[in-house]
Design a protein around this motif. Sequence first.
Motif, PDB file in Angstrom:
ATOM      1  N   SER A  72      31.845  11.429  35.543  1.00 50.24           N
ATOM      2  CA  SER A  72      31.083  11.037  36.727  1.00 50.24           C
ATOM      3  C   SER A  72      30.288   9.752  36.514  1.00 50.24           C
ATOM      4  CB  SER A  72      30.169  12.168  37.216  1.00 50.24           C
ATOM      5  OG  SER A  72      29.520  12.789  36.152  1.00 50.24           O
ATOM      6  N   ASN A  73      29.890   9.444  35.267  1.00 50.00           N
ATOM      7  CA  ASN A  73      29.137   8.201  35.116  1.00 50.00           C
ATOM      8  C   ASN A  73      30.053   6.991  35.318  1.00 50.00           C
ATOM      9  OD1 ASN A  73      30.075   9.158  32.410  1.00 50.00           O
ATOM     10  ND2 ASN A  73      29.376   7.151  31.766  1.00 50.00           N
TER      11      ASN A  73
ATOM     12  N   THR B 271      30.466   6.491  39.040  1.00 47.27           N
ATOM     13  CA  THR B 271      29.280   5.844  39.597  1.00 47.27           C
ATOM     14  C   THR B 271      29.264   4.369  39.258  1.00 47.27           C
ATOM     15  OG1 THR B 271      28.090   7.912  39.300  1.00 47.27           O
ATOM     16  CG2 THR B 271      26.770   5.943  39.718  1.00 47.27           C
TER      17      THR B 271
ATOM     18  N   PHE C 257      41.110  26.880  40.363  1.00 48.78           N
ATOM     19  CA  PHE C 257      40.298  27.459  39.291  1.00 48.78           C
ATOM     20  C   PHE C 257      41.004  28.728  38.859  1.00 48.78           C
ATOM     21  CE2 PHE C 257      36.878  24.608  39.426  1.00 48.78           C
ATOM     22  CZ  PHE C 257      36.581  24.317  40.746  1.00 48.78           C
TER      23      PHE C 257
ATOM     24  N   PHE D  26      23.272  15.787  45.740  1.00 54.58           N
ATOM     25  CA  PHE D  26      23.730  17.139  45.450  1.00 54.58           C
ATOM     26  C   PHE D  26      23.279  18.139  46.495  1.00 54.58           C
ATOM     27  CE2 PHE D  26      25.565  16.599  41.293  1.00 54.58           C
ATOM     28  CZ  PHE D  26      24.981  15.440  40.833  1.00 54.58           C
ATOM     29  N   GLN D  27      24.092  19.154  46.680  1.00 61.49           N
ATOM     30  CA  GLN D  27      23.784  20.200  47.643  1.00 61.49           C
ATOM     31  C   GLN D  27      22.488  20.914  47.267  1.00 61.49           C
ATOM     32  OE1 GLN D  27      26.825  23.150  47.740  1.00 61.49           O
ATOM     33  NE2 GLN D  27      26.262  23.872  49.771  1.00 61.49           N
TER      34      GLN D  27
ATOM     35  N   ASN E 284      33.120  17.241  44.284  1.00 61.77           N
ATOM     36  CA  ASN E 284      33.083  17.275  42.836  1.00 61.77           C
ATOM     37  C   ASN E 284      34.345  16.698  42.219  1.00 61.77           C
ATOM     38  OD1 ASN E 284      30.541  18.396  42.854  1.00 61.77           O
ATOM     39  ND2 ASN E 284      31.251  20.503  42.587  1.00 61.77           N
TER      40      ASN E 284
ATOM     41  N   ARG F 292      26.449   9.768  44.510  1.00 65.73           N
ATOM     42  CA  ARG F 292      26.360  10.976  45.311  1.00 65.73           C
ATOM     43  C   ARG F 292      24.990  11.623  45.251  1.00 65.73           C
ATOM     44  NH1 ARG F 292      29.281  16.074  42.966  1.00 65.73           N
ATOM     45  NH2 ARG F 292      27.984  17.017  44.562  1.00 65.73           N
TER      46      ARG F 292
ATOM     47  N   ILE G  11      33.152  15.411  38.573  1.00 68.60           N
ATOM     48  CA  ILE G  11      32.627  16.648  37.983  1.00 68.60           C
ATOM     49  C   ILE G  11      33.798  17.543  37.588  1.00 68.60           C
ATOM     50  CG2 ILE G  11      31.104  18.613  38.334  1.00 68.60           C
ATOM     51  CD1 ILE G  11      29.433  16.320  38.730  1.00 68.60           C
ATOM     52  N   TYR G  12      34.823  17.574  38.419  1.00 67.02           N
ATOM     53  CA  TYR G  12      36.039  18.317  38.085  1.00 67.02           C
ATOM     54  C   TYR G  12      37.205  17.355  37.997  1.00 67.02           C
ATOM     55  CZ  TYR G  12      33.436  22.352  39.968  1.00 67.02           C
ATOM     56  OH  TYR G  12      32.498  23.305  40.244  1.00 67.02           O
TER      57      TYR G  12
END
Lengths: 300, 408, 266
Positions: C82-83, C86, C18, C94-95, C52, C92, C57-58
């Motif tokens: 992400s879709n 899946t 990042f 989530f935290q 992620n 997944r 997500i990333y």
Amino acid sequence: MQYFLELSCSGLVRGSIYALIALGYTMVYGIIQLINFAHGEIYMIGAFIALIVAGVLTIYGFSGVSILILAGLIATIYAAAYGYTLEKIAYRPLRNAPRLSPLISAIGMSLFLQNYVLLAQTPDFLSFPSLIPDFGFMEPVAHIMGSAELVILVTSAVAMVALTVLIKYTRIGKAMRATQQDMTMARLVGVNVDNVISVTFVLGSVLAAIGGVLVGSYIGQINFYIGFMAGVKAFTAAVLGGIGNIPGAVLGAMVLGLAESFAAGYISSAYEDVFAFGVLVLILILRPSGLLGKAVKQKV
Amino acid sequence: MSDYMKRSFLVALWFVFLTFPLMVVKVNTLKNTVEWRWMNMLWVAIGAFVLSLLWRWALERRQLKNKEAESGEDESTRLGFGQRLLVEPKLYKPVLAVLFVATIAFPLLFDIYQTNIMVLALVFVVLGLGLNVTVGLAGLLDLGYVAFFAVGAYTYGILNSFWGIGFWTSLPIGGLMGALFGIALGFPILRLRGDYLAIVTLGFGSIAKIVIENWEEVTNGAKGIAGIPRPGFFGADMSITSATTYTYYLMILMVIFTIFITNRLKDSRIGRAWMALREDEIACVAMGVDMAKTKLGAYAFGAFWAGLVGVIFAARNTYINPNSFTFMESALVLSIVVMGGMGSIVGVIIAALVLILMPEYLRAFSEYRMLMFGAIMVLMMIFRPEGLIANVRRKYRGHKVMTEDVNA
Amino acid sequence: MPEITNKLLEVKGLTMDFGGLRAVDTVSLDVCTGEIVALIGPNGAGKTTFFNCVTGIYKPTRGDVLVHPPAKKSQRINGFKSNRVTTIGMARTFQNIRLFQNMTVLENVMIGRHCRTTTSILGAILRGAKTMRQEQETVNRSYDLLEKVDLFKYADEFAKNLPYGAQRRLEIARAMATDPFLLLLDEPAAGMNPQETRALDELIVRVRDTEKIAILLIEHDMKLVMNISDRIYVMEYGKEIAQGGPMDIRNNPKVIEAYLGEEADA
């Protein structure tokens, strides 16, 4: 060449006014992530109150610079009061609500204030007295920049410097910066967050009112709707510079003001408003963090 | 109690101060006169005092309600009266019957003027139902919805004035144009959320109006397009009265049609996807929902409906100009959705009828209309964010009967 | 001991930067059919970031994320949304619980079926036979899943009203509704009391054995991890510092050092 200088000057003047209003948007968004839709109306109310005070004073025999100063002062005080009340009534109860609620409340207040002024005063355009005196020393450059322009530029600059000093060097300024960074922590170290937020609104309103008074005497007429357009453009400026970023708001405002001025001067003035909206839309789509802002990554 | 009185007294004083220049003083800069309206000060004082008392009381009630909700008390299973009205056949059957009769009989009982107003109200009902999907179900805050309405209206106006195309042909075209614009405008803003989305759509709406105003060759600019024919009945020649009545029944059918379709969508795979998108976009996408397709679907759907009634609106007025399609109209439709309760069909219908008809029937208050809208929006958000009729979620019938010994 | 046959997920040298911060540094990890693999490490080690990156997500800065869905062709899924991930078959949780608060428990699970059904807007309006069949099937499957996680009685409750432990189980049911071959659980036991953790323990094992879904989980609860994991990877400061079976990890000096100062209730 002269035309270019004229347009530049007029662009800077526009930019200054946008900056005064944009600062209010950017400060409020920085601290509570709310787009204060009703901010433009504070600017409009500032202009109206200045007009009313000036009108009354003129009738009762005052004249000259004293009117400008009194009208400006009273308008500013009132704008501060309106800003404070606005926050207390329409936004504070929604501090913990989902993001949509305060936004709709803000739109509602914007509508309310517009129509309040419309009904309390008049839907027509009111002519604003020219309060800014002509300075002799401006004669030689009068075809590029007049006294009014000078006053606007200087007043705006002074106001912005004052704001920067306040934010950087005073206790309340530090409290504002802390609250903007992390509201919970600020609260825990003893900052009265409610007060800080109120102060933020008050400061923004003061600046907007100054802008309103200046614009009123510069353009010569006002009506209840001027807040809307000015508000959108100032908001565009704030977003352009990076919402939440104070120097960014000023930079964005200047850029927008100059761009509008040149577009109107060299292309056509009919599509001027579209230009501002177009810029807004483009920035939000292509670079939402603006010129000086930082992209905020959402934590997943 | 006296503490309340004292506070409210101070509040009243504050508001007298606050409103003094605008409410009391009226300056005429041309004639150089001043009018002092002292009566207004009295009204403000009294009004502020009373409202302050009410406000404090209402805020306390709200705090109590929030505390109850937080501690998880069983408030969620007790349905409000409005919700019971929807769900229990004993209640809603008679209401429906009365409504049915009243609706059919309306134009026969009231004159053409009233019927015309009702048509306008019904147009806004459909607009509300359309935006209800985009904002209420999918959570996409569209402040420029009026643009699609304008697209529909001007599609008919332009098709008719340039090529003489009639109402019935223009109707589906108007809807389709709306949907196309919905997709076109939705595409660049897919990644935007919340406030930014609201502002961009606001921008779109305003740009639309300005473009209409300035594109003289096509839209005739600020002068508007006149002579738009009313809906025809197989080319029959109808008097204005008959045509208006005909339009009224047409709108009734339209409203029923819209209710039918949006209802079906609410309880469907795509309806659930829209709601999930609204609730938590990241989680929704992580569960396999295609964000782009789903969002564009929501925009297109809402825009299609706006386009459709845009055509009918043009036909009703027989004249359109840019002034019917301003931010005020977008705000009005948004108020309808917010007031009705996001996602609640009946709530939106009631809100639309109230917000459009009240100013007509309470002529004395019509100039306060926008003022009241603004106030209502604020008050609703603070005291009743769920709207007139909060969402009742459907109970599904599974193939199993609940077995108690599932619990270990 | 479950038979370790094919790799389902193969992550090679994953790196995530990042700006100037390297959150994940060349981490490799495999999950095979029938396995429960745990990813552990002190807070801030980069575990969720790793998740992620794997779930879309990333987009990873460097490295390969390869999936080998059973009976389908393998794919490199770096940067897939992400879709799409899946739909391929990795779901997944989530935290920080991310449920659809204002929808019912049943509806939350039904969303999971979205990517396995096909009804369009038009289909929803017309409600033909195929649509109705799909709807009923979705409802039935969702009820089944709720039963499996012991949430049947909450079916019509709003998700936001659920007690904490139940919310975590709901997230699992929702993820399972997408018919995954691999389930990624991010701290599923966080905030649970010992009874709930035990029930979760049994649930996860059931998911692997009965549903035939492999599991990759991030967890801090060492008891749970040691109990059910087939293999464990340990991360610290973005790097992988150890991998192996529960016994190896328990006695690994590097791991012990990384956790020094933390309560290791193994």
